[in-house]
Design a protein around this motif. Structure first.
Motif, PDB file in Angstrom:
ATOM      1  N   MET A 151      13.650 -12.750  -2.577  1.00 42.67           N
ATOM      2  CA  MET A 151      12.905 -11.161  -2.344  1.00 42.67           C
ATOM      3  C   MET A 151      14.951 -10.202  -2.738  1.00 42.67           C
ATOM      4  SD  MET A 151      10.605 -12.294  -1.402  1.00 42.67           S
ATOM      5  CE  MET A 151       9.708 -13.339  -0.246  1.00 42.67           C
ATOM      6  N   GLY A 152      13.741  -9.982  -3.932  1.00 43.65           N
ATOM      7  CA  GLY A 152      15.013  -8.616  -4.635  1.00 43.65           C
ATOM      8  C   GLY A 152      15.119  -9.050  -5.746  1.00 43.65           C
ATOM      9  N   ASP A 153      15.521  -8.469  -6.432  1.00 45.90           N
ATOM     10  CA  ASP A 153      16.156  -8.014  -7.935  1.00 45.90           C
ATOM     11  C   ASP A 153      16.823  -9.422  -8.105  1.00 45.90           C
ATOM     12  OD1 ASP A 153      15.169  -5.489  -8.103  1.00 45.90           O
ATOM     13  OD2 ASP A 153      17.131  -4.453  -9.037  1.00 45.90           O
ATOM     14  N   VAL A 154      16.363 -10.021  -9.529  1.00 47.32           N
ATOM     15  CA  VAL A 154      16.899 -11.748 -10.357  1.00 47.32           C
ATOM     16  C   VAL A 154      16.776 -10.814 -11.896  1.00 47.32           C
ATOM     17  CG1 VAL A 154      17.291 -13.875 -10.742  1.00 47.32           C
ATOM     18  CG2 VAL A 154      16.649 -12.858  -8.229  1.00 47.32           C
ATOM     19  N   PHE A 155      17.476 -10.800 -12.412  1.00 47.88           N
ATOM     20  CA  PHE A 155      17.621 -10.501 -14.275  1.00 47.88           C
ATOM     21  C   PHE A 155      18.011 -11.822 -15.241  1.00 47.88           C
ATOM     22  CE2 PHE A 155      19.257  -8.659 -17.886  1.00 47.88           C
ATOM     23  CZ  PHE A 155      18.363  -8.247 -18.676  1.00 47.88           C
ATOM     24  N   GLU A 156      17.404 -12.231 -15.909  1.00 45.15           N
ATOM     25  CA  GLU A 156      17.977 -13.727 -16.859  1.00 45.15           C
ATOM     26  C   GLU A 156      18.249 -13.582 -17.813  1.00 45.15           C
ATOM     27  OE1 GLU A 156      17.680 -18.483 -17.016  1.00 45.15           O
ATOM     28  OE2 GLU A 156      16.323 -17.123 -15.804  1.00 45.15           O
ATOM     29  N   PHE A 157      18.699 -13.571 -19.129  1.00 45.02           N
ATOM     30  CA  PHE A 157      18.882 -13.000 -19.865  1.00 45.02           C
ATOM     31  C   PHE A 157      20.296 -13.890 -20.922  1.00 45.02           C
ATOM     32  CE2 PHE A 157      22.343 -10.542 -19.413  1.00 45.02           C
ATOM     33  CZ  PHE A 157      22.936 -10.226 -19.983  1.00 45.02           C
ATOM     34  N   GLU A 158      19.851 -13.565 -22.390  1.00 49.85           N
ATOM     35  CA  GLU A 158      20.623 -13.878 -23.931  1.00 49.85           C
ATOM     36  C   GLU A 158      20.505 -12.852 -24.703  1.00 49.85           C
ATOM     37  OE1 GLU A 158      21.244 -17.714 -26.218  1.00 49.85           O
ATOM     38  OE2 GLU A 158      19.516 -17.523 -24.265  1.00 49.85           O
ATOM     39  N   PRO A 159      21.460 -12.890 -25.571  1.00 57.22           N
ATOM     40  CA  PRO A 159      21.688 -11.800 -26.032  1.00 57.22           C
ATOM     41  C   PRO A 159      21.954 -12.575 -27.384  1.00 57.22           C
ATOM     42  CG  PRO A 159      23.074 -11.436 -24.958  1.00 57.22           C
ATOM     43  CD  PRO A 159      22.674 -12.702 -23.989  1.00 57.22           C
ATOM     44  N   THR A 160      20.950 -12.370 -28.907  1.00 57.40           N
ATOM     45  CA  THR A 160      22.245 -12.580 -29.768  1.00 57.40           C
ATOM     46  C   THR A 160      22.026 -11.308 -30.831  1.00 57.40           C
ATOM     47  OG1 THR A 160      20.804 -14.934 -29.230  1.00 57.40           O
ATOM     48  CG2 THR A 160      21.500 -14.237 -31.777  1.00 57.40           C
ATOM     49  N   LEU A 161      23.179 -11.401 -31.301  1.00 63.10           N
ATOM     50  CA  LEU A 161      23.668 -10.192 -31.972  1.00 63.10           C
ATOM     51  C   LEU A 161      23.546 -10.651 -33.688  1.00 63.10           C
ATOM     52  CD1 LEU A 161      24.785  -7.969 -32.743  1.00 63.10           C
ATOM     53  CD2 LEU A 161      27.302  -9.314 -32.841  1.00 63.10           C
ATOM     54  N   ASP A 162      22.523  -9.842 -34.501  1.00 66.43           N
ATOM     55  CA  ASP A 162      22.893 -10.158 -35.891  1.00 66.43           C
ATOM     56  C   ASP A 162      23.894  -9.813 -36.352  1.00 66.43           C
ATOM     57  OD1 ASP A 162      22.102 -10.199 -38.528  1.00 66.43           O
ATOM     58  OD2 ASP A 162      19.757  -9.936 -38.135  1.00 66.43           O
ATOM     59  N   PRO A 163      24.676 -10.125 -37.284  1.00 63.41           N
ATOM     60  CA  PRO A 163      25.971  -9.701 -37.762  1.00 63.41           C
ATOM     61  C   PRO A 163      25.221  -8.896 -39.391  1.00 63.41           C
ATOM     62  CG  PRO A 163      25.782 -12.226 -38.039  1.00 63.41           C
ATOM     63  CD  PRO A 163      24.247 -11.794 -37.416  1.00 63.41           C
ATOM     64  N   GLU A 164      24.412  -9.367 -39.779  1.00 65.17           N
ATOM     65  CA  GLU A 164      24.333  -8.687 -40.542  1.00 65.17           C
ATOM     66  C   GLU A 164      23.822  -7.636 -40.497  1.00 65.17           C
ATOM     67  OE1 GLU A 164      24.354  -9.601 -43.612  1.00 65.17           O
ATOM     68  OE2 GLU A 164      25.053 -11.504 -43.147  1.00 65.17           O
ATOM     69  N   THR A 165      22.301  -6.781 -39.978  1.00 65.37           N
ATOM     70  CA  THR A 165      22.300  -5.951 -39.037  1.00 65.37           C
ATOM     71  C   THR A 165      22.546  -4.714 -37.827  1.00 65.37           C
ATOM     72  OG1 THR A 165      20.644  -5.961 -37.712  1.00 65.37           O
ATOM     73  CG2 THR A 165      19.971  -6.377 -40.294  1.00 65.37           C
ATOM     74  N   GLY A 166      23.114  -5.579 -36.950  1.00 64.97           N
ATOM     75  CA  GLY A 166      24.075  -5.102 -35.997  1.00 64.97           C
ATOM     76  C   GLY A 166      23.136  -4.679 -35.046  1.00 64.97           C
ATOM     77  N   SER A 167      22.143  -5.604 -34.290  1.00 65.58           N
ATOM     78  CA  SER A 167      20.781  -4.955 -34.053  1.00 65.58           C
ATOM     79  C   SER A 167      21.111  -7.253 -32.566  1.00 65.58           C
ATOM     80  CB  SER A 167      19.504  -5.143 -33.987  1.00 65.58           C
ATOM     81  OG  SER A 167      19.384  -6.437 -35.397  1.00 65.58           O
ATOM     82  N   LEU A 168      20.265  -6.810 -31.859  1.00 69.32           N
ATOM     83  CA  LEU A 168      20.732  -8.228 -30.879  1.00 69.32           C
ATOM     84  C   LEU A 168      19.477  -8.306 -30.815  1.00 69.32           C
ATOM     85  CD1 LEU A 168      23.049  -5.387 -29.401  1.00 69.32           C
ATOM     86  CD2 LEU A 168      23.747  -7.884 -29.052  1.00 69.32           C
ATOM     87  N   ASN A 169      18.717  -9.792 -30.529  1.00 73.12           N
ATOM     88  CA  ASN A 169      17.877 -10.625 -29.219  1.00 73.12           C
ATOM     89  C   ASN A 169      17.028 -10.842 -28.539  1.00 73.12           C
ATOM     90  OD1 ASN A 169      16.337  -9.577 -32.514  1.00 73.12           O
ATOM     91  ND2 ASN A 169      16.785 -11.463 -32.943  1.00 73.12           N
ATOM     92  N   ILE A 170      16.758 -10.551 -27.567  1.00 75.18           N
ATOM     93  CA  ILE A 170      17.146 -10.146 -25.461  1.00 75.18           C
ATOM     94  C   ILE A 170      16.473 -11.290 -25.499  1.00 75.18           C
ATOM     95  CG2 ILE A 170      16.882  -8.171 -25.164  1.00 75.18           C
ATOM     96  CD1 ILE A 170      18.488  -8.702 -23.068  1.00 75.18           C
ATOM     97  N   THR A 171      16.475 -12.271 -25.260  1.00 73.88           N
ATOM     98  CA  THR A 171      15.110 -13.305 -24.694  1.00 73.88           C
ATOM     99  C   THR A 171      15.294 -12.943 -22.914  1.00 73.88           C
ATOM    100  OG1 THR A 171      14.979 -14.750 -25.775  1.00 73.88           O
ATOM    101  CG2 THR A 171      14.237 -15.567 -23.652  1.00 73.88           C
ATOM    102  N   GLN A 172      15.149 -12.241 -22.038  1.00 73.01           N
ATOM    103  CA  GLN A 172      14.904 -11.928 -20.464  1.00 73.01           C
ATOM    104  C   GLN A 172      13.467 -11.860 -19.861  1.00 73.01           C
ATOM    105  OE1 GLN A 172      13.098  -9.210 -18.967  1.00 73.01           O
ATOM    106  NE2 GLN A 172      11.824  -8.251 -20.446  1.00 73.01           N
ATOM    107  N   ALA A 173      14.674 -12.253 -18.863  1.00 71.78           N
ATOM    108  CA  ALA A 173      13.150 -12.463 -17.304  1.00 71.78           C
ATOM    109  C   ALA A 173      13.599 -11.631 -16.215  1.00 71.78           C
ATOM    110  CB  ALA A 173      13.196 -13.460 -17.541  1.00 71.78           C
ATOM    111  N   PHE A 174      13.022 -10.337 -16.393  1.00 69.20           N
ATOM    112  CA  PHE A 174      13.558  -9.741 -14.801  1.00 69.20           C
ATOM    113  C   PHE A 174      12.013  -9.763 -13.759  1.00 69.20           C
ATOM    114  CE2 PHE A 174      12.920  -5.943 -12.224  1.00 69.20           C
ATOM    115  CZ  PHE A 174      14.654  -5.370 -12.158  1.00 69.20           C
ATOM    116  N   LYS A 175      12.880  -9.990 -12.802  1.00 69.77           N
ATOM    117  CA  LYS A 175      11.745 -10.699 -11.825  1.00 69.77           C
ATOM    118  C   LYS A 175      12.267 -10.019 -10.204  1.00 69.77           C
ATOM    119  CE  LYS A 175      12.502 -14.346  -8.638  1.00 69.77           C
ATOM    120  NZ  LYS A 175      12.121 -15.836  -8.035  1.00 69.77           N
ATOM    121  N   ARG A 176      11.401  -8.547  -9.135  1.00 67.72           N
ATOM    122  CA  ARG A 176      11.429  -8.082  -7.910  1.00 67.72           C
ATOM    123  C   ARG A 176      10.547  -8.569  -7.088  1.00 67.72           C
ATOM    124  NH1 ARG A 176      12.560  -1.698  -8.651  1.00 67.72           N
ATOM    125  NH2 ARG A 176      14.776  -2.795  -9.794  1.00 67.72           N
ATOM    126  N   ASP A 177      10.673  -9.276  -5.982  1.00 74.43           N
ATOM    127  CA  ASP A 177       9.967  -9.094  -5.004  1.00 74.43           C
ATOM    128  C   ASP A 177      10.009  -9.121  -3.919  1.00 74.43           C
ATOM    129  OD1 ASP A 177       8.692 -11.753  -6.939  1.00 74.43           O
ATOM    130  OD2 ASP A 177       9.588 -13.404  -5.382  1.00 74.43           O
TER     131      ASP A 177
END
Length: 466
Positions: free
Chosen positions: A156-182
């Motif tokens: 019960m509470g906050d659980v956060f899982e994520f994986e960022p991937t940096l695009d070296p060409e544009t400087g943007s980030l793609n993030i796969t994430q899962a946020f849970k709060r029971d």
């Protein structure tokens, strides 16, 4: 020979004169590199989580990705009204910041987390109460009473899982994430026979969001909108990513073959003060720790734990400090009284003897380490300037046994553990102090009527050569 040499010079001039493609998210790469990576011990000139040009500087320099999670609670009607305003979604985070700082009373910062990782590395944090609840039962006795025989656990509470991937060409980030709060509102009695007492079953307010999002460094992105336990409320959860390019010391040391001295410090303070501190110094652990020292002296912050590990690079090390809590996991249920059974007229076949009622008992135990635990593995770079750190810090506390109006006093005692932990991998300049992230206590989880304490726990790491 002279003709060939002139032709070579002409080719070089032609290549140099070609226009290189410009990064659409970086106006000045030199300025972006300087802003994204302050020198060790130097305070950043601006909010590290403010929008800015943070694309890759020199590709050979190591980079970290910092993720700031902010959760704001407000009435659902207010959220809908903000969206209906011109530019409502784009201005949403700024409006919430102003409302919190103005102490409007309608918007509250109910959580703030920070974690440091690297591109392509999956990281997690947990701020939870571990609720152990019954799942299997004995057959009902003559009074309808049933005894639990098996248990499971839910966070019960906050659980956060994520994986960022940096695009070296544009400087943007793609993030796969899962946020849970029971949230645990309590046990409800389920009855196979409406005339009997029934058994307690667990109700859970489950709230989770899983997504894959493209983000720009420094720009807050809304990643989840869980409802609150109170009717009519909503929480808006934002993630802000920042790419930090590390700068080695000017005098690069010779490759070190000795030990590394790793010192971890956990400091807690009031959440609002910690939040403002992260806005200024999240990218500079030395400056952040220096800003905390006056608060420690004034008792406005507390040193929760400090530990030092001396180890060789490339060796996994472990620090543990705390009580070992033992609790039951398997039980024998109570038995009813059995009267004497007569076998009949044959004296050679006596009947079953009478048996007094039996009490419940414990047949198996498990143990749980409480207190602080740090598992870490540093790996030094070939030039001895950087250390790649893989770590899993954790703090566990036993906050009491499970209590609920529908949890029968004749049931087994079940402990309630609060867990504050994260797992991450990042790079640190050897000889510096780094702010890795937060190890916050759980917020409003409902377990044993647990309420948010409004504090933030910061984890710092010193890495020095021996």
């Amino acid at each position: 020979m002279k003709t060939h040499f002139c032709l070579f010079l002409a080719c070089v001039s032609l290549v140099s004169a070609q226009d290189k493609p410009k990064d659409p998210f970086v106006k000045d790469k030199k300025a972006a590199a300087a802003a994204a990576a302050p020198s060790p011990g130097k305070e950043p000139d601006a909010d590290p989580f403010a929008p800015g040009d943070n694309a890759a500087a020199a590709s050979e320099k190591p980079k970290n990705v910092q993720c700031l999670i902010e959760s704001f609670t407000l009435p659902q009607a207010d959220y809908a009204a903000l969206l209906d305003e011109p530019g409502g979604h784009d201005k949403l985070h700024a409006h919430l910041l102003n409302a919190v700082r103005a102490d409007s009373g309608t918007v509250r910062l109910d959580a703030c987390h920070l974690i440091t990782t690297k591109s392509g590395t999956r990281s997690t944090f947990e701020c939870t109460d571990e609720l152990i609840y019954p799942t299997e039962w004995t057959h009902a006795d003559r009074t309808g009473f049933q005894y639990p025989t098996a248990f499971e656990m839910r966070q019960m509470g906050d659980v956060f899982e994520f994986e960022p991937t940096l695009d070296p060409e544009t400087g943007s980030l793609n993030i796969t994430q899962a946020f849970k709060r029971d949230y645990f509102p309590g046990f409800r009695l389920y009855k196979a026979d409406t005339t009997l007492a029934g058994i307690p079953v667990m109700d859970v307010l489950a709230r989770s969001t899983t997504s894959s999002t493209r983000m720009l460094p420094g720009l807050p992105t809304l990643i989840a909108t869980p409802k609150t336990a109170q009717p009519g409320g909503i929480s808006l959860v934002f993630a802000t990513l920042q790419v930090i390019t590390l700068q080695a010391h000017q005098a690069t040391p010779e490759p070190r073959k000795g030990n590394l001295i790793l010192t971890a410090r956990v400091i807690s303070l009031e959440r609002m003060k910690g939040w403002e501190l992260l806005k200024k110094h999240a990218a500079d652990g030395g400056a952040c720790l220096a800003a905390l020292k006056p608060l420690l002296a004034a008792k406005e912050a507390a040193l929760e734990h400090i530990a030092t590990i001396v180890t060789q690079p490339g060796v996994r090390s472990l620090h543990e400090s705390g009580l070992v809590h033992v609790y039951g996991t398997e039980f024998s249920p109570p038995t009813e009284c059995a009267e004497l059974k007569v076998s009949g007229s044959d004296p050679n076949k006596p009947g079953a003897p009478a048996r007094p009622p039996g009490l419940a008992g414990t047949t198996a135990h498990e143990y749980r380490n409480t207190g602080f635990r740090l598992e870490i593995e540093p790996t030094a770079s070939p030039d001895g300037a950087f250390a790649d750190m893989t770590l899993a810090p954790e703090y566990v506390s036993m906050t009491g046994n499970l209590k609920d109006k529908n949890y029968n006093e004749h049931y087994p005692e079940m402990p309630l553990f609060s867990v504050q932990k994260f797992t991450a991998g990042y790079t640190q300049v050897i000889g510096t102090t780094y702010l890795i992230g937060t190890m916050n206590s759980p917020g409003d989880t409902g377990a044993n009527e647990h309420k948010d304490d409004g504090r933030m726990w910061l984890l710092f790491m010193d890495v020095d050569p021996e």
